[in-house]
Design a protein around this motif. Sequence first.
Motif, PDB file in Angstrom:
ATOM      1  N   PHE A  57      37.543 -19.228   0.585  1.00 21.27           N
ATOM      2  CA  PHE A  57      36.698 -19.286   1.771  1.00 21.27           C
ATOM      3  C   PHE A  57      35.308 -19.775   1.403  1.00 21.27           C
ATOM      4  O   PHE A  57      34.725 -20.636   2.083  1.00 21.27           O
ATOM      5  CB  PHE A  57      36.601 -17.909   2.440  1.00 21.27           C
ATOM      6  N   MET A  58      34.761 -19.248   0.334  1.00 23.03           N
ATOM      7  CA  MET A  58      33.420 -19.622  -0.099  1.00 23.03           C
ATOM      8  C   MET A  58      33.335 -21.107  -0.436  1.00 23.03           C
ATOM      9  O   MET A  58      32.390 -21.798  -0.023  1.00 23.03           O
ATOM     10  CB  MET A  58      33.016 -18.791  -1.318  1.00 23.03           C
ATOM     11  N   LEU A  85      27.869 -23.685  12.035  1.00 25.09           N
ATOM     12  CA  LEU A  85      28.499 -22.569  11.342  1.00 25.09           C
ATOM     13  C   LEU A  85      27.909 -21.241  11.798  1.00 25.09           C
ATOM     14  O   LEU A  85      26.694 -21.120  11.976  1.00 25.09           O
ATOM     15  CB  LEU A  85      28.308 -22.721   9.833  1.00 25.09           C
ATOM     16  N   SER A  86      28.771 -20.263  11.964  1.00 27.15           N
ATOM     17  CA  SER A  86      28.304 -18.929  12.334  1.00 27.15           C
ATOM     18  C   SER A  86      27.889 -18.127  11.111  1.00 27.15           C
ATOM     19  O   SER A  86      27.278 -17.063  11.224  1.00 27.15           O
ATOM     20  CB  SER A  86      29.405 -18.181  13.092  1.00 27.15           C
ATOM     21  N   LEU A 101      26.627 -11.020   2.042  1.00 30.63           N
ATOM     22  CA  LEU A 101      27.715 -10.182   2.564  1.00 30.63           C
ATOM     23  C   LEU A 101      28.680  -9.808   1.444  1.00 30.63           C
ATOM     24  O   LEU A 101      29.064  -8.641   1.295  1.00 30.63           O
ATOM     25  CB  LEU A 101      28.444 -10.941   3.667  1.00 30.63           C
ATOM     26  N   ALA A 102      29.069 -10.791   0.651  1.00 31.90           N
ATOM     27  CA  ALA A 102      30.055 -10.569  -0.405  1.00 31.90           C
ATOM     28  C   ALA A 102      29.523  -9.676  -1.513  1.00 31.90           C
ATOM     29  O   ALA A 102      30.257  -8.843  -2.059  1.00 31.90           O
ATOM     30  CB  ALA A 102      30.502 -11.908  -0.983  1.00 31.90           C
ATOM     31  N   GLN A 103      28.254  -9.830  -1.853  1.00 32.13           N
ATOM     32  CA  GLN A 103      27.689  -9.016  -2.931  1.00 32.13           C
ATOM     33  C   GLN A 103      27.718  -7.526  -2.599  1.00 32.13           C
ATOM     34  O   GLN A 103      27.786  -6.679  -3.489  1.00 32.13           O
ATOM     35  CB  GLN A 103      26.257  -9.466  -3.230  1.00 32.13           C
ATOM     36  N   GLY A 109      24.307 -16.508   3.588  1.00 31.53           N
ATOM     37  CA  GLY A 109      24.703 -15.315   4.335  1.00 31.53           C
ATOM     38  C   GLY A 109      25.988 -14.729   3.782  1.00 31.53           C
ATOM     39  O   GLY A 109      26.126 -13.496   3.664  1.00 31.53           O
ATOM     40  N   PHE A 110      26.918 -15.603   3.420  1.00 28.43           N
ATOM     41  CA  PHE A 110      28.169 -15.133   2.827  1.00 28.43           C
ATOM     42  C   PHE A 110      27.909 -14.470   1.481  1.00 28.43           C
ATOM     43  O   PHE A 110      28.512 -13.428   1.171  1.00 28.43           O
ATOM     44  CB  PHE A 110      29.146 -16.293   2.649  1.00 28.43           C
TER      45      PHE A 110
END
Length: 275
Positions: free
Chosen positions: A235-236, A24-25, A34-36, A30-31
Motif C-alpha cells: 500500500f505504501m 488523495l485522502s 499512522l503506520a508508526q 500521513g501514512f
Amino acid sequence: MILKNNYYCLIAGLPEVFLDDRKLSLSVNGFRELAQGALKKEDVKLMNLFFLPADNKQVLRLLNKMEPDTALETVYPLQHLEDEIAEPKNSLPAYLNQFIADFKGEHLKYETSPENVLSWMYYDYMMNCGNKFVRKYAEFSMNIKNLVVAFTCRKYGKEVAPEIIGNNAVSKALRTSNSKDFGLGMEYPYAEKVMSLMNNPNLVERERGLDLLHWDYIEEAVVYEYFSMEKVLSFMLELMIVERWSKMSSESGRKVFMEVVDKFRRSFEFAEEFK
C-alpha cells in the motif's frame, strides 16, 4: 516457521488507491505517521528502508560540503546525519556508516561515481534484508533502474558498464552483452518493455510506463497477502507512486518534473556524432 505480524485494523482502515488517482485522502507522510503508531518496532524499520534514499541524498550533500536540502524527508534528523559525519558513532544503517567512512578515507567500494556507489550499497543492503518482499522488490527496482540506464547509455553512445550498479545476473548481463535486449528478454520479459518505453520520445508516458511496471509487480507480489506487513508495504509503495503523479498535476509539480527532465538531458550531452 517465521510467524508474520498481522495488522487487521490498520489495513482495514486504509483507503483504496488507484494509479490514476489525482486527489488523495491520505498522503505518504500521513501514512507514515499512522503506520508508526500501529506497527511493531521491527516493522517500522522495514517501512523506513524505503525512505532511506532521502538520507542517501542528504549524506552526499553534506559530504560534498553543500548546504543541506531541508525539503528532504529523511528517516534520520538532519542534525543526526551531520553529527554522524563529523564524529562517526556508527548509529546509521551499516551501508551508510561504511559509505561515510569510505568517502572520508577517499577509497570508495566500487569504481563508479559516489552517487552510484551509494545507490549500489543501498540496494545491496535492501537485498540482504530478512523480509522476502523487501529483498525481491529491491532487486526488481534495481533491475529496472539499471535497464533504463543501459538503454539510455546505448542510445547516446556512452559506455554502459561503468554506470551499472549491483552484481546480480541482470547487472552482469548489462555490463557484458552486446545483444539488442542484453540477452535478458527470455528470462526477464520486462526488459523488452523497458526497451520499448525508452524508445518513446514522450518522457511523461515513459515515466508513467515505468511506474506501471512497478505497480504491476507490487500487485502480483501481494496477491495472496491480506493483513500482513507485506500488504502494508505494498500500500505504501503504491501510495508513493500515486502521490508523485498527483503532484505533477500542479504547476509546482510540473516545474519540478521539467527540472528533472532537464537534469536528465544534461547528464547525457555528448559530442554531435552521438546525437
